[in-house]
Structure formats: structure tokens, C-alpha cells
Design an enzyme around this catalytic site. Structure first.
Site, PDB file in Angstrom:
ATOM      1  N   ASN A  99      -7.379   0.220  -1.061  1.00 28.63           N
ATOM      2  CA  ASN A  99      -8.814   0.492  -0.938  1.00 28.63           C
ATOM      3  C   ASN A  99      -9.196   1.757  -1.696  1.00 28.63           C
ATOM      4  OD1 ASN A  99      -9.707  -1.690   0.601  1.00 28.63           O
ATOM      5  ND2 ASN A  99      -8.906  -0.779   2.475  1.00 28.63           N
TER       6      ASN A  99
ATOM      7  N   THR B  67      -1.893  -4.865   6.172  1.00 26.61           N
ATOM      8  CA  THR B  67      -3.341  -5.075   6.033  1.00 26.61           C
ATOM      9  C   THR B  67      -3.847  -4.556   4.686  1.00 26.61           C
ATOM     10  OG1 THR B  67      -3.852  -2.994   7.147  1.00 26.61           O
ATOM     11  CG2 THR B  67      -3.680  -4.947   8.547  1.00 26.61           C
TER      12      THR B  67
ATOM     13  N   HIS C 141     -11.896  -7.644   8.832  1.00 25.72           N
ATOM     14  CA  HIS C 141     -10.721  -8.338   8.307  1.00 25.72           C
ATOM     15  C   HIS C 141      -9.419  -7.915   9.005  1.00 25.72           C
ATOM     16  CE1 HIS C 141     -13.211  -9.481   4.849  1.00 25.72           C
ATOM     17  NE2 HIS C 141     -13.545  -8.216   4.711  1.00 25.72           N
ATOM     18  N   ASP C 142      -9.049  -6.649   8.820  1.00 28.30           N
ATOM     19  CA  ASP C 142      -7.693  -6.218   9.195  1.00 28.30           C
ATOM     20  C   ASP C 142      -7.388  -6.296  10.701  1.00 28.30           C
ATOM     21  OD1 ASP C 142      -7.289  -5.833   6.521  1.00 28.30           O
ATOM     22  OD2 ASP C 142      -7.670  -3.684   6.571  1.00 28.30           O
TER      23      ASP C 142
ATOM     24  N   ASP D 221      -3.852   0.401   4.141  1.00 31.77           N
ATOM     25  CA  ASP D 221      -4.490   1.205   3.091  1.00 31.77           C
ATOM     26  C   ASP D 221      -5.868   1.683   3.557  1.00 31.77           C
ATOM     27  OD1 ASP D 221      -5.659  -1.351   3.071  1.00 31.77           O
ATOM     28  OD2 ASP D 221      -6.026  -1.328   0.908  1.00 31.77           O
TER      29      ASP D 221
ATOM     30  N   PHE E 218      -9.088  -9.624  -2.068  1.00 33.81           N
ATOM     31  CA  PHE E 218      -8.703  -8.308  -2.603  1.00 33.81           C
ATOM     32  C   PHE E 218      -7.208  -7.974  -2.447  1.00 33.81           C
ATOM     33  CE2 PHE E 218      -8.275  -3.650  -2.058  1.00 33.81           C
ATOM     34  CZ  PHE E 218      -8.711  -3.233  -3.307  1.00 33.81           C
ATOM     35  N   ASN E 219      -6.668  -8.043  -1.204  1.00 28.97           N
ATOM     36  CA  ASN E 219      -5.287  -7.581  -0.982  1.00 28.97           C
ATOM     37  C   ASN E 219      -4.276  -8.355  -1.829  1.00 28.97           C
ATOM     38  OD1 ASN E 219      -6.119  -5.714   0.902  1.00 28.97           O
ATOM     39  ND2 ASN E 219      -5.674  -7.015   2.661  1.00 28.97           N
TER      40      ASN E 219
ATOM     41  N   ASP F 137      -8.912  -1.153   8.181  1.00 29.07           N
ATOM     42  CA  ASP F 137      -7.522  -0.750   8.460  1.00 29.07           C
ATOM     43  C   ASP F 137      -7.503   0.279   9.590  1.00 29.07           C
ATOM     44  OD1 ASP F 137      -5.830  -1.585   5.734  1.00 29.07           O
ATOM     45  OD2 ASP F 137      -7.907  -1.075   5.349  1.00 29.07           O
TER      46      ASP F 137
HETATM   47  C1  BDR Z   1      -9.291  -6.621   2.594  1.00 30.73           C
HETATM   48  O1  BDR Z   1      -9.599  -5.757   1.504  1.00 30.73           O
HETATM   49  C2  BDR Z   1      -9.810  -4.452   1.955  1.00 30.73           C
HETATM   50  O2  BDR Z   1     -10.941  -3.896   1.346  1.00 30.73           O
HETATM   51  C3  BDR Z   1      -9.924  -4.518   3.453  1.00 30.73           C
HETATM   52  O3  BDR Z   1      -9.374  -3.347   4.034  1.00 30.73           O
HETATM   53  C4  BDR Z   1      -9.152  -5.751   3.811  1.00 30.73           C
HETATM   54  O4  BDR Z   1      -7.790  -5.451   4.024  1.00 30.73           O
HETATM   55  C5  BDR Z   1     -10.364  -7.683   2.694  1.00 30.73           C
HETATM   56  O5  BDR Z   1     -10.407  -8.454   1.532  1.00 30.73           O
HETATM   57 CA    CA Z   2      -6.967  -3.194   4.234  1.00 33.31          CA
END
Ligand code: BDR
Ligand code: CA
Length: 310
Positions: free
Chosen positions: A41, A125, A239-240, A12, A166-167, A17
Site C-alpha cells: 500500500n 493481507t 478487504h483484509d 502492508d 491489487f495484492n 490491514d
Molecule cells: C487490497 O489492496 C490493499 O489496498 C488493501 O489493503 C487490500 O489488502 C484490496 O485490493
Molecule cells: Ca492490505
């Protein structure tokens, strides 16, 4: 010659990403069969447009399939605070000359998996909506998935609520389906991604590579750093790219096999990945949970990847 690992990236974009995509396409270890897109996102229209723009800018020609515009049972949550109004604020990217393919994300994943002689590794991701829908629609193809290396969740503490990352929070029901699927899972959650920090000097190292892709990545990181600076981070958690880096080189992350459930109902804990760290439940250990990363090697891996685009 080492065989390449066939993968599909479900994402996303999103700053991290976009960098995860560029890392994957630069790797000699991976054979990226396609990219599938989910809303997260930002809205699906924006995350799709961002993926197409980044790939087109980096001269990568690959099928891109549009997926779910909202979670299985909920309204979409987006993250403009982190990624800006476009979902990819910072660099000024030209419009893409690529078009999404005719198949939906779920149909595309099914087609690739059916046609492949080897098992496919999925790298999600973003929210897990597309992956869960694929598992619901094509249960007979489950055994042809080698592994899911995902970014999401946390053993200790969330980033969108005190309990949820978040994800997973965006689509907890989808995450529940994926985590219960029986497919081997590697989870790069906040425990590890908050250690995958990119500092100012790392950004300058990437910018100094030169070439349009490295400079664009540095500009993405400039924007991404602003939010994390305000949050009190000393660097930006990438993160991703952790989920991709583990597939390229599993020795880069330290993982522990544990039982993980997804909270789909809690008043304060919705979207929490409930990790049985002390094996209290004695249940089947369904997830390799990542806790640490060799940060120096991770940064070197990113720098080397960006060098490949020159
Ligand atoms: C995740 O949330 C998104 O904002 C980032 O792309 C990542 O996948 C981190 O919590
Ligand atoms: Ca992401």
C-alpha cells in the site's frame, strides 16, 4: 477451554490491514505469534512504521518483522490514492515506542514455525512476497503450515486493472508460488470483500464505543470511505479483515473449493486469479474461494473487537 489458533499476520498497513490486525489481537480464538511486514500500500518503511504505530497505540506488544521492500521480480506498485501519502492517512497517531525485531520476516516465520508444536496459520493481507520467499527458503517447513487465509484476487473482475486485484498484481510471481504450494488456501478476494461493506452508520457505531482505539478505527474508516465514495461504493469494502474473520469463525464466509491459477504473463490480464468456476479444466481444487459474507455478523464481530480495547 478451546485451543487458540496460532497465526502470523503478514501485512502492508494500510487502513484495512490495520483494522485486520486489531480484529485479530482482540480475538479470543487467535494466538497471534507475530506480524510481518511487506511493501505494498506504501513503501516498506511506511507500512512498517504504520504497523508499529497502530500496535503501540493499542498497547499491543508483539514481534514485528520487516520483510520485502519489493516484489520478487518487479518494481513495487503502491496505492496512495486509497491509503494516502503515509499509507495510513486520517488519524494522527503518535510515534511508536515499539521497534522491529532483528529477524527478517522470512527468518521470523521460519523460527515460529520450527519452534511450534502445532501447525501455524498464515494470514497475508498484502502482496505474497514474504510468504513466497519463506516457501522458497524453507521448503521443509511447508508441512507445518496449517492453512493460508489470504486477502487477494477475485473470481470476477479486478480493482487495479480490469483483470487483477491489487495484492496479486503487486507480486504475481509470488502469488503463483503460493497458489501452487499445495498448502490449503482460503482466498478472500473482491467477490466477497466488496460485500463486506462498512456503512456510515457502522462507523458511527464503532465511534460511539469510545476509547482511543475505537475512535482511531472510526477515523481510519472516515478516510477510507472518502476514496470508496468517489468510486461509487455505498460503503467501504473492508478487504483484509475478511481473511482474519474467516479464521476466527469460518461460518462467516461462504466458500467454494475451486482450481485457481495465477496469470504471470498476460498483456491485459497480469495478476489475474484465474478461477475455474465451472470446473472446465478438471484440475485439483487448490483454493477455497469466498463469495459471500454474513455482513451483519461481520460488523458485530468488528464492534465487539473494538469494545475489547476499552
Ligand atoms: C487490497 O489492496 C490493499 O489496498 C488493501 O489493503 C487490500 O489488502 C484490496 O485490493
Ligand atoms: Ca492490505
Amino acid at each position: 477451554m478451546i485451543n487458540k489458533i496460532p497465526v502470523i499476520i503478514d501485512c502492508d498497513p494500510g487502513h484495512d490491514d490495520a483494522i485486520a490486525l486489531l480484529l485479530a489481537f482482540a480475538s479470543e480464538r487467535l494466538d497471534v505469534k507475530g506480524v510481518t511486514i511487506v511493501g505494498g500500500n506504501q513503501t516498506l518503511e511506511k507500512t512498517l512504521n504504520n504497523a508499529l504505530k497502530v500496535l503501540s497505540f493499542a498497547d499491543i506488544n508483539v514481534p514485528v518483522a520487516k520483510g520485502a521492500d519489493k516484489p520478487l521480480m518487479r518494481e513495487l506498485i503502491i496505492a496512495p490514492e486509497v491509503h494516502g501519502d503515509s499509507g495510513l492517512d486520517g488519524p494522527c497517531l503518535p510515534e511508536s515506542h515499539l521497534k522491529p525485531c532483528d529477524l527478517s520476516a522470512v527468518e521470523f516465520i521460519a523460527k515460529i514455525v520450527k519452534e511450534s508444536e502445532e501447525k501455524i496459520t498464515l494470514i497475508p493481507t498484502g502482496a505474497l512476497t514474504n510468504i513466497a520467499q519463506f516457501l522458497i527458503c524453507y521448503p521443509e517447513l511447508k508441512n507445518k503450515i496449517e492453512r493460508i487465509s489470504l486477502m487477494g484476487g477475485a473470481c470476477f473482475g479486478g480493482n487495479w486493472t480490469p483483470a487483477a486485484e491489487f495484492n496479486i498484481l503487486v507480486d504475481p510471481e509470488a502469488a503463483d508460488i503460493v497458489f501452487k504450494s499445495g498448502i490449503p488456501i482460503t482466498m478472500s478476494g473482491l467477490d466477497v470483500t466488496h460485500r463486506a461493506l462498512i456503512y456510515k452508520e457502522d462507523i458511527e457505531r464503532i465511534r460511539a464505543i469510545g476509547g482511543k482505539v475505537a475512535v482511531m478505527v472510526a477515523e481510519l474508516l472516515d478516510f477510507f470511505s472518502k476514496f470508496h465514495g468517489q468510486m461509487g461504493f455505498e460503503g467501504s469494502p473492508l478487504h483484509d479483515p475478511c481473511a482474519v474473520a474467516w479464521v476466527i469463525d469460518p461460518t462467516i464466509l461462504k466458500t467454494k473449493k475451486l482450481h485457481v491459477d495465477i496469470e504471470t504473463k498476460g498483456e491485459h490480464t497480469l495478476g489475474c486469479t484465474v478461477v475455474d468456476y465451472y470446473d472446465v479444466l478438471k484440475k485439483e481444487k487448490n483454493v477455497e474461494v469466498a463469495f459471500d459474507i454474513d455482513r451483519e455478523r461481520f460488523v458485530d464481530m468488528l464492534v465487539q473487537a473494538m469494545n475489547n480495547y476499552k
